[in-house]
Design a protein around this motif. Structure first.
Motif, PDB file in Angstrom:
ATOM      1  N   VAL A 167     -16.222  88.800 -64.832  1.00  0.00           N
ATOM      2  CA  VAL A 167     -16.355  87.360 -64.612  1.00  0.00           C
ATOM      3  C   VAL A 167     -17.745  87.032 -64.085  1.00  0.00           C
ATOM      4  CG1 VAL A 167     -15.444  85.368 -63.374  1.00  0.00           C
ATOM      5  CG2 VAL A 167     -13.876  87.156 -64.175  1.00  0.00           C
TER       6      VAL A 167
ATOM      7  N   ALA B 105      -8.917  86.649 -65.341  1.00  0.00           N
ATOM      8  CA  ALA B 105     -10.079  87.540 -65.417  1.00  0.00           C
ATOM      9  C   ALA B 105      -9.832  88.652 -66.436  1.00  0.00           C
ATOM     10  CB  ALA B 105     -10.389  88.131 -64.049  1.00  0.00           C
ATOM     11  N   ILE B 108     -10.339  87.219 -69.986  1.00  0.00           N
ATOM     12  CA  ILE B 108     -11.508  86.338 -70.035  1.00  0.00           C
ATOM     13  C   ILE B 108     -11.998  86.097 -71.455  1.00  0.00           C
ATOM     14  CG2 ILE B 108     -13.163  88.220 -69.721  1.00  0.00           C
ATOM     15  CD1 ILE B 108     -14.782  86.263 -67.952  1.00  0.00           C
ATOM     16  N   GLU B 109     -11.752  87.051 -72.346  1.00  0.00           N
ATOM     17  CA  GLU B 109     -12.201  86.892 -73.735  1.00  0.00           C
ATOM     18  C   GLU B 109     -11.503  85.734 -74.433  1.00  0.00           C
ATOM     19  OE1 GLU B 109     -13.803  89.620 -76.126  1.00  0.00           O
ATOM     20  OE2 GLU B 109     -15.017  89.969 -74.353  1.00  0.00           O
ATOM     21  N   LEU B 111     -11.003  82.869 -72.979  1.00  0.00           N
ATOM     22  CA  LEU B 111     -11.421  81.625 -72.328  1.00  0.00           C
ATOM     23  C   LEU B 111     -12.758  81.124 -72.866  1.00  0.00           C
ATOM     24  CD1 LEU B 111     -10.583  82.525 -68.600  1.00  0.00           C
ATOM     25  CD2 LEU B 111      -9.137  81.341 -70.269  1.00  0.00           C
ATOM     26  N   ASP B 113     -16.408  78.844 -72.327  1.00  0.00           N
ATOM     27  CA  ASP B 113     -17.431  78.930 -71.289  1.00  0.00           C
ATOM     28  C   ASP B 113     -17.109  78.090 -70.059  1.00  0.00           C
ATOM     29  OD1 ASP B 113     -18.877  80.738 -72.675  1.00  0.00           O
ATOM     30  OD2 ASP B 113     -20.388  79.342 -73.428  1.00  0.00           O
ATOM     31  N   SER B 115     -14.169  77.369 -68.804  1.00  0.00           N
ATOM     32  CA  SER B 115     -13.160  78.043 -67.988  1.00  0.00           C
ATOM     33  C   SER B 115     -13.727  79.274 -67.302  1.00  0.00           C
ATOM     34  CB  SER B 115     -11.954  78.431 -68.852  1.00  0.00           C
ATOM     35  OG  SER B 115     -11.256  77.271 -69.278  1.00  0.00           O
ATOM     36  N   ARG B 116     -14.599  79.975 -68.011  1.00  0.00           N
ATOM     37  CA  ARG B 116     -15.210  81.160 -67.384  1.00  0.00           C
ATOM     38  C   ARG B 116     -16.036  80.763 -66.176  1.00  0.00           C
ATOM     39  NH1 ARG B 116     -16.965  85.238 -72.382  1.00  0.00           N
ATOM     40  NH2 ARG B 116     -15.106  84.839 -73.648  1.00  0.00           N
ATOM     41  N   LYS B 117     -16.699  79.629 -66.277  1.00  0.00           N
ATOM     42  CA  LYS B 117     -17.511  79.164 -65.159  1.00  0.00           C
ATOM     43  C   LYS B 117     -16.616  78.807 -63.967  1.00  0.00           C
ATOM     44  CE  LYS B 117     -21.186  77.552 -66.807  1.00  0.00           C
ATOM     45  NZ  LYS B 117     -22.126  76.714 -67.587  1.00  0.00           N
ATOM     46  N   ASP B 120     -15.428  81.947 -62.327  1.00  0.00           N
ATOM     47  CA  ASP B 120     -16.491  82.522 -61.512  1.00  0.00           C
ATOM     48  C   ASP B 120     -16.586  81.784 -60.175  1.00  0.00           C
ATOM     49  OD1 ASP B 120     -18.594  84.316 -61.068  1.00  0.00           O
ATOM     50  OD2 ASP B 120     -20.088  82.878 -61.760  1.00  0.00           O
TER      51      ASP B 120
END
Lengths: 185, 185
Positions: A167, B105, B108-109, B111, B113, B115-117, B120
């Motif tokens: 992440v 997490a 994550i693949e 999700l 960008d 959602s990834r942010k 994080d």
DNA sequence: GTCTATATACAGATAGAC
DNA sequence: GTCTATCTGTATATAGAC
């Protein structure tokens, strides 16, 4: 290394896929495409998806177990052996993957009882190896935490670090685990 | 608590599903069934699945953040506040779930960008709270590891423990993390 | 906001030929 | 051991009525 047959190549591709995006999002079609055969041929090697899951966990466990055995047989001290243990996870992190069994643990609801048992065995093996190492070097430990608890915490810490580092996009969690673990020996 | 509308109930059901079996295996149909509406109505609230993922992470982050705020405002010492932090994870473990963001997490693949942010940000928030706590009580620390590294290791350790404890079927990893963490303060 | 109906894609799995 | 062909189920997503 012997020439790989399609079954081996399917397992390679499947392991890669699981470590990157999980077992749920792996499909027999995509797997077949990567190896250059048809999905019905994948079913020849692994009749059901659960057979593939089981094979992957067993295979991964055997590979890691062999690496641990190699480390144990070295004439190294506690600290260096711990570093080698951590290096297994660092290798995985470098390719932006997670531990196959860590990923499977997240998706445990998709696994049958056989696979769950194999998964449990993997983590128990990983922990027992640490327990043996710590007990054999008990006088070098800089903590009151028991070897059993310490091993359990180290393993879950490293597994969690792999997850969180994907992440954040760096290896800060793995590095932090390493700092903490090595501060105790 | 106000009466929950269907959007709230969908988010409740979705969070539950993710914490149990992951975001990939969540479907609009099953979600709709649980709330008693049709899947097309779910699309009214969350046009695409990615909208749901984003909403879940934001909502979960806000809820946990509020809990952390409550703890920070107590007149407690370092040790007791750390115990309260760990208790958040113990609550999750008790219902055999994992942290929503820990599960995300792993996936994550799947999700986008945005959602990834958000994901994080969740982990950074969780870590910063610990850093603040540890820095404010630096003289009570029984380790040379920096507050930043210690916070990072504690968080990833707790996340990993939740994962592995579902495999072992007990709370041995979480208990071990607790032992280790509390041995440092 | 919710519905029916539907489009489109893909999943796991099997039968039977070669 | 691999293929073609197909079954059946389910996924995300949309159009349009109410």
């Amino acid at each position: 290394m012997a020439i790989k047959d399609n079954r081996d190549r399917l397992e390679d591709a499947a392991q890669d896929s699981v470590q990157l995006s999980g077992f749920n999002s792996l499909s027999f079609r995509k797997l077949a495409d990567e190896v250059g055969i048809k999905s019905s041929s994948v079913h020849y090697h692994f009749p059901e998806k659960s057979d593939l899951a089981h094979a992957l966990i067993v295979r991964y466990s055997a590979a890691v177990s062999e690496t641990l055995n190699d480390i144990a047989n070295q004439r190294w001290g506690l600290r260096r052996k711990l570093q080698a243990y951590i290096a297994i996870f660092e290798q995985t992190a470098k390719s932006e993957r997670v531990c196959l069994c860590g990923m499977m643990a997240a998706e445990i609801e998709a696994l049958n009882d056989d696979s769950r048992k194999q998964l449990d065995l993997f983590f128990k093996m990983m922990e027992q190896w640490l327990v043996d190492l710590l007990v054999a070097n008990g006088d070098a430990l800089n903590t009151d935490v028991t070897p059993a608890a310490l091993s359990s915490a180290i393993l879950s810490g490293l597994e969690g670090a792999l997850l969180l580092d994907r992440v954040s996009g760096n290896q800060s969690h793995l590095n932090a685990q390493k700092d903490l673990i090595l501060s105790l020996v």
